[in-house]
Design an enzyme around this catalytic site. Structure first.
Site, short mmCIF file in Angstrom:
data_model
loop_
_atom_site.label_atom_id
_atom_site.label_comp_id
_atom_site.label_asym_id
_atom_site.label_seq_id
_atom_site.Cartn_x
_atom_site.Cartn_y
_atom_site.Cartn_z
N PHE A 82 1.13 -1.21 0.52
CA PHE A 82 0.37 -0.35 -0.18
C PHE A 82 1.19 0.86 -0.17
O PHE A 82 1.93 1.02 0.73
CB PHE A 82 -1.32 0.48 1.48
CG PHE A 82 -2.06 -1.41 1.32
CD1 PHE A 82 -3.28 -1.16 1.49
CD2 PHE A 82 -1.59 -2.23 2.74
CE1 PHE A 82 -3.76 -2.56 1.42
CE2 PHE A 82 -1.96 -3.20 2.15
CZ PHE A 82 -2.93 -3.51 1.83
N ASP A 83 0.39 2.18 -0.47
CA ASP A 83 0.55 3.78 -0.63
C ASP A 83 0.49 3.93 0.89
O ASP A 83 -0.15 3.48 0.90
CB ASP A 83 0.90 4.20 -1.93
CG ASP A 83 0.84 5.87 -1.48
OD1 ASP A 83 2.35 6.26 -0.86
OD2 ASP A 83 0.38 6.54 -2.04
N GLY A 84 1.17 5.05 1.28
CA GLY A 84 -0.39 5.62 2.89
C GLY A 84 -0.88 6.80 2.21
O GLY A 84 -1.89 6.35 2.29
#
Length: 304
Positions: free
Chosen positions: A165-167
């Site tokens: 996941f990206d943040g």
């Protein structure tokens, strides 16, 4: 007794996310609905090749084979196809031995109204409009990146699913990123330093990550899913992220604070079976080495 979906991990997947429908989609776009329907009926006994999301879906369904996890994962075909044109998809599902028995076939209509009705935790599709409406309905959703120049190998068995996941604008809202976009890196870092003890607001994938974390905690040895945070953030902006995940009581297995280093090679090294990011500048190169999905966000912004 009614079949209860509330305590299951429910994945909605479109036919284009599960199978390779590149040629069929070209017919639809160039020749229209009638030509597409005629083609699908004429070829309904021809098995479709696996698509970008195939390995992920197959691996998630295999969780149901683990002791104590029978029926834990429910995959539902959610497609704009009509019932009449869907036989080829179901024939392909049967051919590959995928335990998928439920479907929403909207005949060109929006799928968004049905996502919450089926308690959907994650929705994967090739249609941006459906994905955006899903996110606005509170459902984690991504647009599958179909890299026609690259085909991922179809693994016989994935022993552990790797999800990255990206943040900002994925696990968290884009509140902090907007400061970066509007005022620059120095203002962004100062804001994160001042608010290090204040948890970041939940983004479109926060609930999904929490659901995965809850599932992970049911295992002591061979955990079937491993997660990673792959973000452009770096020190000092890392502290707020760590404290946020701690406040959520969420398990994250690996974290990469890259500070602008390209994500592609890190994702390949992690062996992601799916990567979620809100920006095409990251998902496009990543999709050359790992299956990726872009998360559209209702707040428009420039690429970071």
């Amino acid at each position: 007794m009614a079949y209860d979906l509330e305590k299951r991990l429910v994945i909605g997947v479109s036919s284009r996310a599960l199978f390779d429908l590149t040629k069929e989609n070209e017919i639809f776009e160039k020749e229209g609905v009638k030509a597409y329907c005629e083609y699908q009926r004429a070829h309904e006994n021809e098995i479709l090749l696996p698509g970008t999301g195939f390995n992920l879906i197959k691996a998630l369904l295999n969780i149901n084979k683990l002791k104590g996890q029978e029926g834990r994962v429910e995959v539902i075909i959610m497609s704009r196809n009509s019932a009449d044109t869907s036989l080829r998809v179901f024939n392909s599902i049967k051919h590959y031995g995928l335990d998928i028995t439920r479907a929403v076939l909207a005949s060109g209509g929006s799928l968004a109204p049905y996502l919450n009705a089926f308690h959907t935790d994650l929705f994967l599709s090739a249609y941006e409009d459906d994905v955006l409406l899903a996110i606005e309905s509170g459902v984690a959703a991504g647009i599958i990146c179909d890299d026609t120049n690259h085909r991922y190998s179809v693994d016989d068995e994935i022993k552990q699913i790797h999800i990255a996941f990206d943040g900002d604008a994925v696990l968290f809202t884009d509140e902090s990123e907007m400061i970066y976009q509007e005022k620059g890196l120095e203002a962004f870092e100062e804001n994160e330093r001042k608010n290090a003890d204040k948890p970041l607001p939940e983004g479109p994938f926060a609930k999904f990550l929490k659901t995965i974390s809850d599932l992970q905690q049911e295992f002591t040895d061979e955990v079937p899913i491993r997660t990673a945070l792959v973000t452009a953030r770096s020190a000092p902006a890392h502290e707020r992220v760590i404290r946020t995940l701690r406040a959520w009581n969420v398990r994250i297995d690996e974290a990469f604070f890259l500070g602008g280093v390209p994500k592609r090679d890190v994702l390949e090294a992690f062996g992601a079976h799916i990567f979620f990011d809100d920006q095409a500048v990251h998902t496009n190169p990543a999709s050359e080495v790992v299956p990726s999905a872009r998360v559209p966000y209702k707040t428009k912004k420039n690429n970071k």
